[in-house]
Design an enzyme around this catalytic site. Structure first.
Site: not given
Length: 302
Positions: A85, A116
């Site tokens: 953004e 992960e």
């Protein structure tokens, strides 16, 4: 790597929601809302650490460095959301704020099992982006013990880059590695272990503060207006016009004409109107002022 979940606050049971499955829908939602209220207070307590991180990011930007987010699962996705953004909101180059997630692009939409747990993937990801000592790495992990994030922070430290840890458990491994530790203690989740809830909300609030604070400090905001917004759709075209009208206290026609004259660059349009300059003169004033509108106006004698 064995992780003892019993030591993590984010994995403990919340007495306030122990019987949530027996409540009415409204009662259930009130419990969630009551717990969510605690998040902003937890973030408030760590503002000094967030301040350190923002100042470090600003220094990096001023020296041509970048901001990197690194996380897995919810933490990784929140980093991607914040990074993605920045270009439309602040007109930043897309490579200035970079987000890495364990498991790569596929993990944005669905879980990638065991991604992960890798102790090498994040180092490879950072190398692929030519991560260097001028950059800042923010490792995001609610638990504070995600291997993908630990390895990334260790690699960044080896390069002498500034490192930041964002976790929701005190004394976690990533907070012991990083130069700056941001640890909003939100307590036990409403649903035990569901760290996408309060911990995720806290992470989102902190990430908002990191990029928003840094963008303000490098001149991307005038007053409280996002004066480097990119007009990538009709809504944002109108937003640009409204921003120029607000900042320059002018009518819509004047704002639209100024934006057209400077190819839709909000800052230039604002300086044009306020200082009564043409587009080229306003552009030169801004350039000489490092992109800060207030300094540009001073140079123009306003």
């Amino acid at each position: 790597m064995k992780i003892d979940l019993s030591t993590l606050t984010t994995e403990s049971r919340n007495s306030q929601s122990a019987n949530i499955d027996m409540l009415s829908t409204e009662e259930m939602l009130r419990v969630i809302n009551h717990e969510d209220r605690k998040v902003a207070l937890a973030v408030e307590k760590v503002i000094p650490a967030i301040t350190q991180a923002v100042d470090a990011i600003v220094t990096a930007f001023q020296q041509g460095g970048r901001l990197f987010y690194c996380g897995a699962g919810t933490s990784g996705r929140l980093g991607i959301l914040d990074a993605s953004e920045c270009p439309p909101t602040y007109g930043t180059p897309r490579e200035q704020v970079v987000a890495l997630i364990a498991g790569g692009q596929q993990a944005i939409l669905q879980a990638v099992e065991n991604a992960e747990d890798s102790l090498s993937a994040s180092e490879d990801d950072l190398k692929n982006h030519q991560f260097n000592a001028n950059d800042v790495l923010v490792g995001i992990a609610a638990s504070g013990c995600t291997p993908y994030v630990i390895a990334a922070l260790n690699y960044a430290k080896s390069l002498k880059a500034t490192t930041v840890a964002l976790a929701c458990n005190e004394g976690s491994e990533i907070t012991q590695i990083a130069d700056i530790a941001i640890v909003p203690m939100v307590g036990a989740e409403v649903i035990t272990g569901s760290s996408r809830m309060k911990a995720g909300t806290a992470q989102k609030l902190v990430l908002n503060m990191l990029t928003t604070g840094a963008m303000i400090r490098i001149g991307k905001v005038y007053g409280n207006l996002m004066v480097d917004v990119e007009a990538t759709n009709q809504k944002l075209v109108q937003r640009q016009i409204n921003i120029v009208m607000e900042a320059a206290d002018c009518d819509r026609q004047t704002a639209a004409q100024a934006l057209e004259a400077c190819d839709g660059h909000c800052k230039t349009a604002i300086v044009m109107v306020l200082a009564n300059l043409n587009a080229e003169q306003a552009k030169q004033c801004l350039h000489a002022s490092g992109g800060f509108i207030r300094q540009a106006l001073i140079k123009a004698g306003i």
